[in-house]
Design an enzyme around this catalytic site. Structure first.
Site, PDB file in Angstrom:
ATOM      1  N   CYS A   1      36.789  33.831  -8.206  1.00 20.10           N
ATOM      2  CA  CYS A   1      37.285  34.717  -9.265  1.00 20.10           C
ATOM      3  C   CYS A   1      37.976  35.970  -8.733  1.00 20.10           C
ATOM      4  O   CYS A   1      38.636  36.674  -9.496  1.00 20.10           O
ATOM      5  CB  CYS A   1      36.137  35.116 -10.187  1.00 20.10           C
ATOM      6  SG  CYS A   1      35.486  33.736 -11.157  1.00 20.10           S
ATOM      7  N   SER A   2      37.846  36.252  -7.453  1.00 24.33           N
ATOM      8  CA  SER A   2      38.503  37.417  -6.864  1.00 24.33           C
ATOM      9  C   SER A   2      39.848  37.080  -6.232  1.00 24.33           C
ATOM     10  O   SER A   2      40.467  37.934  -5.596  1.00 24.33           O
ATOM     11  CB  SER A   2      37.596  38.061  -5.807  1.00 24.33           C
ATOM     12  OG  SER A   2      36.423  38.576  -6.388  1.00 24.33           O
TER      13      SER A   2
END
Length: 373
Positions: free
Chosen positions: A156-157
């Site tokens: 998700c980063s």
């Protein structure tokens, strides 16, 4: 050393959307069928009965009300509960390439850039359609961009990590303008028969143009004041699907080959780490939290964002200070914070400051301080 800016963003949103009510209706139909088919084993205590869900539970647990998906019919079919995304011939653009090109064109138009202005393409996302050739190289070819491209995955980063890679490339001189793409088809790795997670993800693609400030021609640009990355190993968010699965037949089809997480542990461990990273970053830059106009946070869970913003600001954030898009889009992995930035920055004046932050599996945390020029 060149000042680096974000000069454009783009967003591709699928045409189909699933409401909580629709998703829960499909899930509960499957639960009834499962419990009926396994009534004897359940009565004997060999297996546990599946529990139904509700639209109210989903919204209370996450803040999500709906999500966009590439294919709605396959997901809502209780006999299937998997999106139907047909394979394409190698001679046709892949689906990730297709949605990435759509998002890229909007970002390029916003930044006033042509393909000839871009030196590099980075596809940064949680789920890649194939191992090779890189989706980024396919997108590069589809857009007619010269230079180089590569894929990267930090769950998700990925988008914020991609921004730092682009910034570093520009500052080192290996590129002057970089296109970052986040084509997230999260419905493909979601277990729609897991009550605790079947509602979490949606599909989308975002795009970001990062370039040297002196080359920027857009009327609206955001200086990258600072970026900070952090990774900490954890098994609390995991997906074990990969090419080695074929070498261990006993694991094929098991739940861990899809998205799994220990939600309570993630909440307890990630929120303080994210808030500390942002606070330490601001302190190092001599920026008071009160100077921030906005927090564009990763859109995973409303309660997580409320807690993080409270720790950073020292008080509850207003809806304007920490905007939410997950009610409409759900968790779109790396794209979530970019959607928030894309949709909630029109009111920024020159000098206004904001934090773009994402966090997820790894654990991984990326925070980028932005200032409107």
């Amino acid at each position: 050393m060149s000042e680096v800016v974000i000069s454009g963003t783009g967003l591709f949103t699928p045409a189909q959307s699933i409401s909580n009510a629709e998703l829960v209706e499909s899930f509960n139909t499957w639960v009834e069928q499962f419990n009926a088919e396994n009534a004897a084993a359940i009565a004997a205590g060999d297996i546990a009965a599946m529990q139904p869900s509700s639209a109210e539970f989903v919204e209370k647990a996450s803040g999500i009300k709906s999500r966009y998906v590439i294919d709605k019919t396959g997901i809502l079919d209780p006999q299937r509960m998997v999106p139907r995304i047909p394979e394409r011939p190698d001679s046709s653009p892949s689906i990730q390439c297709e949605i990435a090109v759509a998002a890229a064109r909007e970002a390029m138009a916003q930044a006033g850039k042509q393909a000839s202005d871009i030196d590099a393409v980075i596809v940064a996302c949680s789920n890649l359609q194939r191992a090779y050739p890189a989706i980024a190289v396919e997108v590069q070819d589809a857009l007619g961009i010269e230079g180089f491209g590569f894929d990267m995955n930090v769950a998700c980063s990925s988008a914020t990590f991609g921004i730092q890679q682009a910034r570093d490339s520009i500052r080192s001189g290996s590129a002057r303008c970089v296109l970052i793409l986040n084509p997230e088809i999260c419905s493909g790795h979601l277990n729609f028969r897991d009550r605790d997670s079947h509602f979490i993800f949606g599909d989308v693609c975002t795009a970001i143009i990062v370039e040297r400030a002196e080359d920027a021609t857009a009327s609206e640009t955001y200086r990258i004041v600072d970026s900070r990355l952090q990774t900490l190993f954890s098994n609390n968010i995991r997906n074990n699907f990969g090419f080695l699965n074929r070498a261990a037949e006993e694991g094929i089809g098991k739940p861990d080959k899809l998205f799994v997480q220990e939600g309570r542990k993630v909440f307890k461990e990630v929120c303080p780490a994210v808030a500390k990273q942002i606070s330490d970053q601001l302190q190092g830059l001599d920026i008071a939290s009160g100077q921030l106009k906005r927090l564009w946070l990763h859109q995973a869970n409303l309660s997580m964002n409320q807690l993080i913003s409270r720790k950073v600001l020292g008080r509850d954030a207003t809806a304007d200070e920490a905007p939410t898009i997950l009610d409409e889009y759900a968790n779109t992995s790396s794209a979530g914070s970019i959607i928030a930035f894309h949709k909630h920055r029109a009111d920024f004046a020159s000098g206004d400051l904001g934090v773009l932050c994402s966090f997820g599996a790894g654990y991984s945390i990326g925070s980028v301080i932005l200032q409107r020029r």
